[in-house]
Write a protein that holds these residues in place. Structure first.
Motif, short mmCIF file in Angstrom:
data_model
loop_
_atom_site.label_atom_id
_atom_site.label_comp_id
_atom_site.label_asym_id
_atom_site.label_seq_id
_atom_site.Cartn_x
_atom_site.Cartn_y
_atom_site.Cartn_z
N LEU A 28 16.95 7.83 -4.18
CA LEU A 28 16.47 8.11 -5.52
C LEU A 28 14.96 7.90 -5.59
CD1 LEU A 28 19.25 6.38 -7.65
CD2 LEU A 28 18.97 8.83 -7.22
N LEU A 29 14.26 8.80 -6.29
CA LEU A 29 12.80 8.72 -6.36
C LEU A 29 12.32 7.39 -6.92
CD1 LEU A 29 10.13 10.18 -5.89
CD2 LEU A 29 10.34 11.16 -8.18
N PRO A 30 12.90 6.85 -8.01
CA PRO A 30 12.42 5.54 -8.50
C PRO A 30 12.53 4.43 -7.46
CG PRO A 30 13.77 6.62 -10.17
CD PRO A 30 13.93 7.42 -8.91
N ASP A 31 13.55 4.51 -6.61
CA ASP A 31 13.70 3.49 -5.56
C ASP A 31 12.61 3.62 -4.51
OD1 ASP A 31 15.94 2.53 -6.82
OD2 ASP A 31 17.35 3.67 -5.59
N ILE A 32 12.24 4.86 -4.18
CA ILE A 32 11.20 5.08 -3.18
C ILE A 32 9.84 4.62 -3.71
CG2 ILE A 32 9.96 6.85 -1.87
CD1 ILE A 32 12.75 6.31 -0.84
N LEU A 33 9.59 4.82 -5.00
CA LEU A 33 8.29 4.47 -5.57
C LEU A 33 8.12 2.97 -5.78
CD1 LEU A 33 7.88 7.32 -8.23
CD2 LEU A 33 7.11 7.27 -5.85
N ALA A 34 9.22 2.23 -5.84
CA ALA A 34 9.14 0.78 -6.02
C ALA A 34 8.67 0.11 -4.72
CB ALA A 34 10.50 0.22 -6.43
N SER A 35 7.98 -1.01 -4.85
CA SER A 35 7.46 -1.74 -3.69
C SER A 35 8.57 -2.52 -2.99
CB SER A 35 6.37 -2.73 -4.12
OG SER A 35 5.28 -2.06 -4.68
N GLN A 95 0.79 9.08 -3.00
CA GLN A 95 2.14 9.18 -2.44
C GLN A 95 2.85 10.43 -2.94
OE1 GLN A 95 4.79 6.05 -3.64
NE2 GLN A 95 6.25 6.43 -1.99
N THR A 96 3.51 11.11 -2.02
CA THR A 96 4.42 12.18 -2.39
C THR A 96 5.70 12.01 -1.60
OG1 THR A 96 4.65 14.57 -2.70
CG2 THR A 96 3.62 13.83 -0.66
N VAL A 97 6.77 12.61 -2.09
CA VAL A 97 8.08 12.42 -1.49
C VAL A 97 8.71 13.78 -1.21
CG1 VAL A 97 10.40 11.47 -1.81
CG2 VAL A 97 8.41 10.21 -2.67
N CYS A 98 9.22 13.94 0.01
CA CYS A 98 9.91 15.17 0.41
C CYS A 98 11.39 14.87 0.63
CB CYS A 98 9.35 15.73 1.72
SG CYS A 98 7.56 15.87 1.82
N TYR A 99 12.23 15.78 0.16
CA TYR A 99 13.66 15.70 0.45
C TYR A 99 14.01 16.84 1.40
CZ TYR A 99 14.24 12.36 -3.36
OH TYR A 99 14.16 11.24 -4.16
N ASP A 100 14.59 16.50 2.53
CA ASP A 100 14.94 17.51 3.51
C ASP A 100 16.46 17.54 3.68
OD1 ASP A 100 14.19 19.50 5.50
OD2 ASP A 100 14.94 18.06 6.96
N GLN A 101 17.08 18.58 3.14
CA GLN A 101 18.54 18.67 3.19
C GLN A 101 19.05 18.99 4.59
OE1 GLN A 101 20.24 17.77 0.43
NE2 GLN A 101 18.18 17.37 -0.34
N THR A 102 18.24 19.70 5.37
CA THR A 102 18.68 20.09 6.71
C THR A 102 18.92 18.87 7.60
OG1 THR A 102 17.46 22.17 6.54
CG2 THR A 102 18.11 21.46 8.75
N SER A 103 17.99 17.93 7.57
CA SER A 103 18.11 16.74 8.41
C SER A 103 18.63 15.53 7.65
CB SER A 103 16.75 16.41 9.04
OG SER A 103 15.75 16.29 8.04
N ASN A 104 18.87 15.69 6.33
CA ASN A 104 19.42 14.62 5.50
C ASN A 104 18.54 13.37 5.53
OD1 ASN A 104 21.31 13.46 3.72
ND2 ASN A 104 22.43 12.51 5.41
N LEU A 132 0.82 -1.21 0.00
CA LEU A 132 0.00 0.00 0.00
C LEU A 132 0.85 1.26 0.00
CD1 LEU A 132 -2.90 -0.92 2.46
CD2 LEU A 132 -2.84 -1.09 -0.03
N THR A 133 2.10 1.16 0.45
CA THR A 133 2.96 2.34 0.48
C THR A 133 3.51 2.69 -0.89
OG1 THR A 133 4.89 0.97 1.04
CG2 THR A 133 3.66 1.96 2.87
N SER A 134 3.20 1.90 -1.91
CA SER A 134 3.67 2.21 -3.26
C SER A 134 2.52 2.11 -4.27
CB SER A 134 4.80 1.26 -3.67
OG SER A 134 4.40 -0.09 -3.54
N HIS A 135 1.33 2.49 -3.84
CA HIS A 135 0.18 2.48 -4.73
C HIS A 135 0.39 3.50 -5.85
CE1 HIS A 135 -3.99 3.27 -6.09
NE2 HIS A 135 -4.20 2.02 -5.74
N PRO A 136 0.00 3.18 -7.09
CA PRO A 136 0.21 4.12 -8.20
C PRO A 136 -0.65 5.38 -8.07
CG PRO A 136 -1.13 2.26 -8.90
CD PRO A 136 -0.62 1.92 -7.53
N LEU A 137 -0.43 6.33 -8.98
CA LEU A 137 -1.16 7.60 -8.92
C LEU A 137 -2.65 7.45 -9.21
CD1 LEU A 137 1.29 10.13 -10.62
CD2 LEU A 137 0.43 10.21 -8.29
N ASP A 140 14.58 -4.64 -2.65
CA ASP A 140 14.84 -5.52 -1.50
C ASP A 140 14.36 -4.88 -0.20
OD1 ASP A 140 15.98 -7.47 -3.09
OD2 ASP A 140 18.00 -6.64 -2.89
N TYR A 141 13.94 -5.73 0.72
CA TYR A 141 13.60 -5.29 2.07
C TYR A 141 14.78 -5.63 2.96
CZ TYR A 141 10.88 -4.51 6.31
OH TYR A 141 10.42 -4.02 7.51
#
Length: 205
Positions: A77-84, A49-58, A2-7, A108-109
């Protein structure tokens, strides 16, 4: 998964009598009722799903609205985050979890708990003054030697406008952007918004 459901909008869930409850510390019926609290508030946004990059806290943060949030250490990488993540096995009994058997992108998990994301699950949701508020409570309890800026974060509040799936969004769906409100410690605030013209979801150099 469910954490990688499509748009595309969520239409149905299958075989829930076989899989584990989709929320921890609940039975299957309670977990579905909990999910539908979010569905009833903003059906068009559920599992988007949306993805945030936070440079302050890395950190890299994946928000799957109405279900859960994952926080990854460092820039991912965004493609890695979107993959299940392969937390599942083939439907056939005794099947081996091989990525070539799936029609979706998988990753991989990690066996090492300290390499897994910090997980938050939906706790509450409400609608008012034109915006939707949802709160997520930390589920991951293990502590690792490589401490991060979110080590003490216990809850995350997410704010967003109610998502209306007009014909343009359905025909040409676009992932929304998000901002992390600083500073944060035990609690974090994330604001989901439409991406600006030409804005891409990407890590900054």
């Amino acid at each position: 998964m469910l954490t990688s459901h499509p748009l595309s909008p969520l239409l149905s869930l299958h075989h829930l009598e076989i899989v584990e409850p989709i929320f921890p510390k609940m039975d299957r019926i309670e977990a579905l009722q909990h999910l539908f609290k979010a569905v009833n508030v903003d059906p068009g946004r559920i599992l988007q799903q949306t993805v945030c990059y936070d440079q302050t806290s890395n950190v890299t943060i994946s928000v799957v609205w109405g279900y859960g949030i994952q926080i990854f250490q460092g820039n991912q990488l965004l493609p890695d985050i979107l993959a299940s993540q392969r937390t599942f096995k083939p439907w056939r009994r005794g099947g081996v979890s091989d990525s070539s058997q799936f029609l979706i992108d998988t990753r991989d998990y990690p066996r090492d708990r300290c390499k897994r994301p910090v997980i938050f699950f939906l706790e509450d949701v409400a609608f008012g003054t034109g915006r939707v508020w949802s709160k997520y409570r930390r589920y991951t309890t293990h502590r690792c030697l490589n401490t991060s800026a979110v080590e003490d974060t216990k809850s995350i509040s997410v704010y967003a406008k109610k998502l209306h799936q007009d014909i343009g969004q359905v025909m040409a769906p676009r992932r929304q952007c998000c901002d992390i409100i600083h500073p944060f410690s035990k609690s974090m605030i994330i604001d989901i918004r439409d991406c600006g013209f030409g804005e891409l979801i990407a890590m900054n150099a």
